[in-house]
Design an enzyme around this catalytic site. Structure first.
Site, PDB file in Angstrom:
ATOM      1  N   VAL A  45       0.806  -1.108  -0.050  1.00  0.00           N
ATOM      2  CA  VAL A  45      -0.387  -0.136   0.017  1.00  0.00           C
ATOM      3  C   VAL A  45       1.180   1.065  -0.006  1.00  0.00           C
ATOM      4  O   VAL A  45       0.451   2.158  -0.725  1.00  0.00           O
ATOM      5  CB  VAL A  45      -1.282   0.049   0.949  1.00  0.00           C
ATOM      6  CG1 VAL A  45      -1.974   1.260   1.629  1.00  0.00           C
ATOM      7  CG2 VAL A  45      -1.766  -1.151   0.989  1.00  0.00           C
ATOM      8  N   CYS A  46       1.755   1.252   0.573  1.00  0.00           N
ATOM      9  CA  CYS A  46       2.631   2.861   0.384  1.00  0.00           C
ATOM     10  C   CYS A  46       3.254   2.600  -0.448  1.00  0.00           C
ATOM     11  O   CYS A  46       3.862   3.889  -0.340  1.00  0.00           O
ATOM     12  CB  CYS A  46       4.090   2.118   1.969  1.00  0.00           C
ATOM     13  SG  CYS A  46       2.835   1.909   3.806  1.00  0.00           S
ATOM     14  N   THR A  47       3.858   1.955  -0.942  1.00  0.00           N
ATOM     15  CA  THR A  47       4.723   1.996  -2.276  1.00  0.00           C
ATOM     16  C   THR A  47       3.644   2.141  -3.411  1.00  0.00           C
ATOM     17  O   THR A  47       3.513   3.136  -4.298  1.00  0.00           O
ATOM     18  CB  THR A  47       5.069   0.559  -3.062  1.00  0.00           C
ATOM     19  OG1 THR A  47       5.551   0.316  -1.811  1.00  0.00           O
ATOM     20  CG2 THR A  47       5.165   1.045  -3.808  1.00  0.00           C
ATOM     21  N   GLU A  49       0.930   5.117  -2.411  1.00  0.00           N
ATOM     22  CA  GLU A  49       1.296   5.575  -1.814  1.00  0.00           C
ATOM     23  C   GLU A  49       2.002   6.471  -2.225  1.00  0.00           C
ATOM     24  O   GLU A  49       1.655   7.490  -2.816  1.00  0.00           O
ATOM     25  CB  GLU A  49       0.707   6.037  -0.458  1.00  0.00           C
ATOM     26  CG  GLU A  49      -0.902   5.295  -0.406  1.00  0.00           C
ATOM     27  CD  GLU A  49      -0.959   5.755   1.427  1.00  0.00           C
ATOM     28  OE1 GLU A  49      -2.531   5.734   1.140  1.00  0.00           O
ATOM     29  OE2 GLU A  49      -0.097   5.559   2.355  1.00  0.00           O
ATOM     30  N   LEU A  50       3.396   6.285  -2.598  1.00  0.00           N
ATOM     31  CA  LEU A  50       4.097   6.761  -2.105  1.00  0.00           C
ATOM     32  C   LEU A  50       4.212   7.347  -3.868  1.00  0.00           C
ATOM     33  O   LEU A  50       5.020   8.698  -4.199  1.00  0.00           O
ATOM     34  CB  LEU A  50       5.394   6.434  -2.210  1.00  0.00           C
ATOM     35  CG  LEU A  50       6.053   7.230  -0.729  1.00  0.00           C
ATOM     36  CD1 LEU A  50       5.409   6.735   0.346  1.00  0.00           C
ATOM     37  CD2 LEU A  50       7.335   6.896  -0.344  1.00  0.00           C
TER      38      LEU A  50
END
Length: 219
Positions: A45-47, A49-50
């Site tokens: 998920v973080c990938t 988002e960034l």
């Protein structure tokens, strides 16, 4: 001690980032800033988002807004992770700095601790985002669990609302989007509203006959 929230001043911490050391107030000065945290590098998920932050960066810059990320992994990990982020979102470059908080001393001070998740007994960052004004105060906060990615269109919409309210004595109604009518603050009298909004305003006729719901479109 409760964490900082809307209306509080972000502490002037000195932080290590992928673009060198910086002091938060120096970075925030004379602009609005999106300060956002992520649970961990090299996570799905973080990938996404960034990459989305990088994709929308031009929209933020048009509004005079800076970006500043944060994760508890080290700077080497951040730099390697950025390669994955850019590969997943082709054509986008991560040009904003990302804070490293390996000691996990920063996230509590910024109220970015996940109250549920943990890492071998250590605290981890939540999926938090603070919109910080040029006065170093938090204007709005989003807080999501690690399982839920942010909606970037909502971040833009909320940011546009804050910027609108900072320039005019108005508020934005439900589901408002940039360019749509806004409501005039109840603290503004009709006489003052005529001066502030020469383009005019419309007062909604309500059963209570109270005249608090007034719409206008700032120029």
């Amino acid at each position: 001690m409760p964490g900082i929230t809307i209306g509080d001043t972000v502490p002037n911490l000195e932080v290590e980032t992928t673009q060198g050391k910086l002091k938060l107030h120096d970075y925030f000065a004379d602009s609005w800033t999106l300060l956002f945290s992520h649970p961990s590098d090299f996570t799905p998920v973080c990938t996404t988002e960034l990459g989305a932050m990088a994709k929308y960066e031009s929209e933020f810059h048009k509004r005079g807004v800076k970006l500043l990320g944060l994760s508890c992994d080290d700077l080497g990990s951040h730099r390697e992770w950025i390669k994955d982020v850019e590969a997943f979102t082709p054509g986008c470059k991560v040009t904003y700095p990302i804070i490293s908080d390996t000691s996990r001393e920063i996230i509590p001070q910024l109220n970015m601790v996940d109250p549920i998740e943990g890492d071998a007994g250590k605290i981890v960052p939540s999926r938090a985002l603070h919109i910080v004004g040029p006065d170093f105060k938090i204007k709005l906060s989003f807080l999501y669990p690690s399982s839920t990615g942010r909606n970037m269109e909502e971040v833009i919409r909320a940011l546009d609302s804050l910027l609108m309210a900072s320039r005019h004595k108005v508020a934005t109604p439900v589901n408002w989007k940039a360019g749509e009518p806004v409501v005039i603050s109840p603290s503004v009298s009709d006489e003052e509203a005529k001066k502030l909004f020469p383009q005019g305003f419309e007062t909604v006729d309500l059963p209570s006959k109270k005249t608090y719901l007034r719409f206008t479109t700032p120029t």
